[in-house]
Design a protein around this motif. Structure first.
Motif, mmCIF file in Angstrom:
data_model
loop_
_atom_site.group_PDB
_atom_site.id
_atom_site.type_symbol
_atom_site.label_atom_id
_atom_site.label_comp_id
_atom_site.label_asym_id
_atom_site.label_seq_id
_atom_site.Cartn_x
_atom_site.Cartn_y
_atom_site.Cartn_z
ATOM 1 N N SER A 58 27.019 -29.971 -3.620
ATOM 2 C CA SER A 58 26.565 -28.689 -4.294
ATOM 3 C C SER A 58 27.139 -28.271 -5.389
ATOM 4 C CB SER A 58 27.423 -27.581 -3.298
ATOM 5 O OG SER A 58 28.637 -27.416 -3.314
ATOM 6 N N GLN A 61 24.383 -28.430 -8.213
ATOM 7 C CA GLN A 61 23.140 -27.625 -8.000
ATOM 8 C C GLN A 61 23.162 -26.530 -8.934
ATOM 9 O OE1 GLN A 61 20.764 -29.057 -5.795
ATOM 10 N NE2 GLN A 61 22.358 -30.597 -6.208
ATOM 11 N N ASN A 62 21.985 -25.892 -8.857
ATOM 12 C CA ASN A 62 21.958 -24.518 -9.919
ATOM 13 C C ASN A 62 23.064 -23.662 -9.416
ATOM 14 O OD1 ASN A 62 20.834 -22.431 -7.812
ATOM 15 N ND2 ASN A 62 18.883 -23.918 -7.907
ATOM 16 N N THR A 64 23.205 -20.584 -8.298
ATOM 17 C CA THR A 64 22.939 -19.824 -7.125
ATOM 18 C C THR A 64 23.156 -20.696 -6.070
ATOM 19 O OG1 THR A 64 21.307 -18.412 -8.179
ATOM 20 C CG2 THR A 64 21.404 -18.140 -5.869
ATOM 21 N N MET A 65 22.684 -22.009 -5.881
ATOM 22 C CA MET A 65 22.934 -22.900 -4.649
ATOM 23 C C MET A 65 24.331 -23.145 -4.853
ATOM 24 S SD MET A 65 21.489 -24.502 -2.341
ATOM 25 C CE MET A 65 22.560 -25.358 -1.235
ATOM 26 N N LYS A 66 24.936 -23.322 -5.816
ATOM 27 C CA LYS A 66 26.324 -23.783 -5.904
ATOM 28 C C LYS A 66 27.185 -22.643 -5.087
ATOM 29 C CE LYS A 66 27.787 -25.169 -10.006
ATOM 30 N NZ LYS A 66 28.256 -25.578 -11.049
ATOM 31 N N GLY A 68 26.123 -20.458 -3.407
ATOM 32 C CA GLY A 68 25.831 -19.983 -1.997
ATOM 33 C C GLY A 68 26.063 -20.770 -0.710
ATOM 34 N N THR A 69 26.273 -22.238 -1.364
ATOM 35 C CA THR A 69 26.597 -23.107 -0.090
ATOM 36 C C THR A 69 27.689 -22.766 0.737
ATOM 37 O OG1 THR A 69 25.858 -24.917 -1.684
ATOM 38 C CG2 THR A 69 27.203 -25.687 0.157
ATOM 39 N N THR A 116 17.260 -23.318 -4.766
ATOM 40 C CA THR A 116 18.205 -22.599 -3.621
ATOM 41 C C THR A 116 17.194 -22.510 -2.230
ATOM 42 O OG1 THR A 116 19.388 -21.632 -5.415
ATOM 43 C CG2 THR A 116 19.471 -20.750 -3.308
ATOM 44 N N GLY A 120 19.267 -24.578 0.485
ATOM 45 C CA GLY A 120 20.070 -23.496 1.432
ATOM 46 C C GLY A 120 19.579 -23.459 2.879
#
Length: 194
Positions: A58, A61-62, A64-66, A68-69, A116, A120
């Protein structure tokens, strides 16, 4: 102790755990459930690798993904456990768990960056299998809320350890990261082969 030594020590410790298929129920003496829930994710190499590797992956990642993980990981775990507690029968859980290890290893080895929505969803689906296993192996008589709190705490701890290792590896040669991902994928393949 330098960063590489810490990384190798952490990976070595994770590899000394047993398989999730061999989870013994964590002792009937754990009556309140929190300790049982806390220990469950740490008792299997497959759980440790999947959660730690997802955290590791993660970091690249972008934003948001980072960010949100951890939510995707915990959300998937809770949904999976909820399905087990509701009596929903899911086939192939152990294979799904092993495949999650294999696939996250591939994601790391290829330095894959996913949108994401895709990343996600994939993480949450991986964790549904892990959560289902946790839900089915809850010690009888345990408090559901305390057991869930225990495995959520453990899951987040493992995921954040993986994120810490991933952050350390951002400065290292990508070949090392790719090799670690390859090792994780191979272990997942061995677990899937049974």
């Amino acid at each position: 102790m330098n960063k590489m030594t810490k990384l190798l020590l952490a990976v070595g410790l994770m590899m000394t755990a047993t398989l999730a298929m061999a989870h013994p129920g964590h002792g009937e003496h754990v009556s309140n459930g929190f300790l049982s829930g806390l220990l469950h994710p740490m008792m299997g190499l497959d759980h440790l690798l999947a959660m730690g590797a997802i955290g590791f992956w993660s970091i690249r990642q972008n934003t948001t993904m980072k960010r949100g993980t951890p939510l995707f990981v915990v959300g998937g775990m809770i949904v999976g456990a909820g399905l087990a507690w509701a009596g929903v029968s899911l086939a192939g859980i152990e294979t799904g768990i092993a495949m999650s290890v294999l696939l996250v290893g591939v994601l790391i080895a290829t330095l894959a960056k996913l949108p994401t929505a895709v990343g996600g969803t994939l993480v949450a689906l991986f964790m549904v299998a892990h959560g289902y296993a946790h839900g089915t192996e809850m010690t009888q008589g345990s408090s559901l809320v305390l057991y869930m709190a225990g495995f959520v705490v453990a899951t987040l701890a493992i995921t954040f350890i993986g994120r810490g290792l991933g952050t350390m590896m951002l400065k290292a040669d990508n070949r090392i990261t790719r090799a670690l991902g390859g090792v994780v994928a191979i272990i997942g393949g061995v677990l899937a082969a049974g």
